[in-house]
Scaffold this motif. Sequence first.
Motif, PDB file in Angstrom:
ATOM      1  N   GLU A 294      36.754  30.673  44.054  1.00 25.61           N
ATOM      2  CA  GLU A 294      37.078  30.544  42.617  1.00 25.61           C
ATOM      3  C   GLU A 294      37.842  31.777  42.126  1.00 25.61           C
ATOM      4  O   GLU A 294      38.821  31.678  41.386  1.00 25.61           O
ATOM      5  N   ILE A 295      37.380  32.940  42.582  1.00 25.76           N
ATOM      6  CA  ILE A 295      38.049  34.184  42.155  1.00 25.76           C
ATOM      7  C   ILE A 295      39.490  34.212  42.655  1.00 25.76           C
ATOM      8  O   ILE A 295      40.420  34.562  41.921  1.00 25.76           O
TER       9      ILE A 295
ATOM     10  N   VAL B 292      46.732  34.359  37.797  1.00 24.31           N
ATOM     11  CA  VAL B 292      47.161  35.555  37.051  1.00 24.31           C
ATOM     12  C   VAL B 292      48.429  36.139  37.668  1.00 24.31           C
ATOM     13  O   VAL B 292      49.362  36.532  36.964  1.00 24.31           O
TER      14      VAL B 292
ATOM     15  N   GLY C 179      45.213  44.262  34.401  1.00 21.97           N
ATOM     16  CA  GLY C 179      43.789  44.618  34.299  1.00 21.97           C
ATOM     17  C   GLY C 179      42.914  43.518  34.884  1.00 21.97           C
ATOM     18  O   GLY C 179      41.978  43.776  35.640  1.00 21.97           O
ATOM     19  N   ASN C 180      43.297  42.279  34.566  1.00 20.47           N
ATOM     20  CA  ASN C 180      42.540  41.144  35.098  1.00 20.47           C
ATOM     21  C   ASN C 180      42.585  41.135  36.625  1.00 20.47           C
ATOM     22  O   ASN C 180      41.577  40.878  37.286  1.00 20.47           O
TER      23      ASN C 180
ATOM     24  N   ARG D 154      32.687  42.486  45.797  1.00 18.61           N
ATOM     25  CA  ARG D 154      31.226  42.580  45.829  1.00 18.61           C
ATOM     26  C   ARG D 154      30.546  41.204  45.916  1.00 18.61           C
ATOM     27  O   ARG D 154      29.338  41.096  46.041  1.00 18.61           O
TER      28      ARG D 154
ATOM     29  N   LYS E  53      41.766  32.079  40.572  1.00 12.56           N
ATOM     30  CA  LYS E  53      42.111  32.774  39.330  1.00 12.56           C
ATOM     31  C   LYS E  53      43.100  33.901  39.611  1.00 12.56           C
ATOM     32  O   LYS E  53      44.044  34.136  38.862  1.00 12.56           O
TER      33      LYS E  53
ATOM     34  N   ASP F   4      37.764  43.698  42.112  1.00 13.98           N
ATOM     35  CA  ASP F   4      36.431  44.319  42.167  1.00 13.98           C
ATOM     36  C   ASP F   4      35.344  43.255  42.370  1.00 13.98           C
ATOM     37  O   ASP F   4      34.477  43.389  43.233  1.00 13.98           O
ATOM     38  N   VAL F   5      35.449  42.214  41.541  1.00 16.85           N
ATOM     39  CA  VAL F   5      34.428  41.170  41.601  1.00 16.85           C
ATOM     40  C   VAL F   5      34.469  40.487  42.973  1.00 16.85           C
ATOM     41  O   VAL F   5      33.433  40.204  43.592  1.00 16.85           O
TER      42      VAL F   5
ATOM     43  N   SER G   4      40.254  43.754  37.979  1.00 18.34           N
ATOM     44  CA  SER G   4      38.853  43.344  37.836  1.00 18.34           C
ATOM     45  C   SER G   4      38.501  42.236  38.831  1.00 18.34           C
ATOM     46  O   SER G   4      37.420  42.236  39.429  1.00 18.34           O
ATOM     47  N   LEU G   5      39.446  41.275  39.012  1.00 18.45           N
ATOM     48  CA  LEU G   5      39.191  40.174  39.942  1.00 18.45           C
ATOM     49  C   LEU G   5      38.953  40.715  41.353  1.00 18.45           C
ATOM     50  O   LEU G   5      38.066  40.257  42.076  1.00 18.45           O
TER      51      LEU G   5
END
Lengths: 138, 520
Positions: free
Chosen positions: B334-335, B342, B314-315, B325, B338, B321-322, B318-319
């Motif tokens: 940074e994303i 993960v 899930g993370n 955009r 992460k 998606d973020v 979401s990562l």
Amino acid sequence: MIKNKIDSVCIIDDDLIYQFLAKEEITYTNLVSKVMFFDDGAQAIKYITSKLDTSDIALLPDVIFLDINMPIMDGWEFLEAYLPLKPRIGKNIVIYVVSSSIDMRDLDRARNISAVSDYIIKPISSNRLVSIFTELLS
Amino acid sequence: MDTILDFLKKLFDASDFMPRWKCGRWNESTGWIYILSDINIGISYLAIPLMIFFFVRRRKDIPFAKVFVLFSFFIIFCSLSHLADAIMFWHPLYRFNAIILLITALLSSATVLVLYKVLPEALHFKSPTQLQKIIDEQTQALKVSNKKLRESEQQFKALINNNPDIIMMIGKDLKYKFINESLGLITDRDIEKYIGKTPMEVLPESETNKAFFIESLQGVFATGKGAHYELKTKTDRKGDAYFDISIIPLQDENGEVNNVLTLSKDITLIRNNEQQLISTIDRLEKLSKRLEYKRNVLQDFAYIVSHNLRSPTGNLMSLQDVYRRTTDPEMKEEILTKFFAVADQLSNTVQNLSEVVNINQSLEVHRDELRFETVLQNLITSLSEQITASKAVITYDFSECEQISYPKMYLESVLLNMLTNAIKYASPDRTPEISFVSHRAASGLISLECSDNGLGIDLKKYGGKVFTLNKTFHNNPDARGIGLFITKHQIRSLGGSITIESEPNKGTKFIIKFNEIEVL
């Protein structure tokens, strides 16, 4: 007067990546002024109690996104500790249980607690957040 | 008065009368017929009471003996009167004769009176014919009832002998009086060899069994109350057998117990079925434990799927998606960092899970005969650098259970995890002490205790989560929470368990039970 932003939202979750993402998603909705984080239930209870003691009700969150599985004090234990505090809180705090668990027992348990508004299965989308926040603001 | 005196004075005086020969015209023959007949009658009459006397004396049970006596006197006087009558021919003692006649008359009247009184009673007496008839009837009835008795005895014997229970009668002298044929069901020995002997002499039982039996018998004789117990014994014909034994007191009409009946019911089949039932229940219990174990494994997997797979996945989503955009390059960087973290975590989890799947799938793991000491010593040697650096003191006591049949890899992994954990989470304030102790319970359960004096874990906070994947409880860079997870699954896959006792800053104790349930 119709508010156009929720004052504060609180994330209680031990997953730091999730904390980061939740903050991003909530900020992205542009419907929340402030987001605060706690790594486990105990920290959150400690914060709420201290604000109640100093009567800083305004500093209490309006929405709580609560994870179930956390060290020290998990989501269920948080709810148990929170319920006795509830009468002292002068406003309605909306609590959502947010977990990656798809175990029906967890879902049923959460829905049987009156203080819990809903159970959200991770990951939580920005669309879902928008609908939650707009409903609260209206 | 004078007349009576005169009469008595002249009682034997014949002068007033004529001898009979001279009174009337007697011829010789008529006179002598008269005289001889009188004498004959007189003597015969005398003989009758003698015979009656003899008869009455011999037949002591004769009824109305007094009537016979009275009658005898009457006959005697009749005899005397006839004899006196004969004497009259020469000596006419009429006065004397009159006395005799008077007495005879009185006696005859008395006899008539007595006979009259006795008659109705006498009529009740059965005549010999009647008596014979009665005897015949009674003899017949006796024959019938004898026959019935024999029949009933036969039925009773059949009943007793065909009763599958062994029935014995034992007297107060503790000697056998009767044993039914069912004895033959369990022994080849002749029943006759038992009769008249005591159980001590003839029972093929153990001394303990015999002593208990005798004691029970004596108890029943002493108290008059029955006894009941169960006996396990060896028999000639049936081998090991179980008997349900009842000792029943037999009271005589005075309420005394002179005999007892013993009933021995063969309950071997029931007991064996019971044993079978118990072992079936035992098997079912083991099966249900195994099912419980499988259920736990499945539950663990469900937990792992939601927390260790769904959560990071899930993370990642979401990562993404973020990331898409976001326009800020710094933020994108940074994303991505992460994202990789993960992804690493997820890959690690999948690797560990496959290992656990392997452990749980391998039904037949090869077991080795392992000495705890050897395995531990080898580990100490290979970890010598770490151990020396930590200054840890390692002690062990494997005297209670020196070895175990277990997969070498698993035991090594268990001991390695215990050792490295204890070193990793040693308290910086004291010299690490690590000890291993093995135990073997009476049930055959082999266990191992591993204790240290390290940092310990707050079980109130982390209890139940100690053995889950990716759980760490310390701010230790080495801590990954994998070791205990794998260790637990290895132990559990072989029907064992691992539990923890711990107190923060005092130490930790792991208890490993190797063979709690049987696994296939």
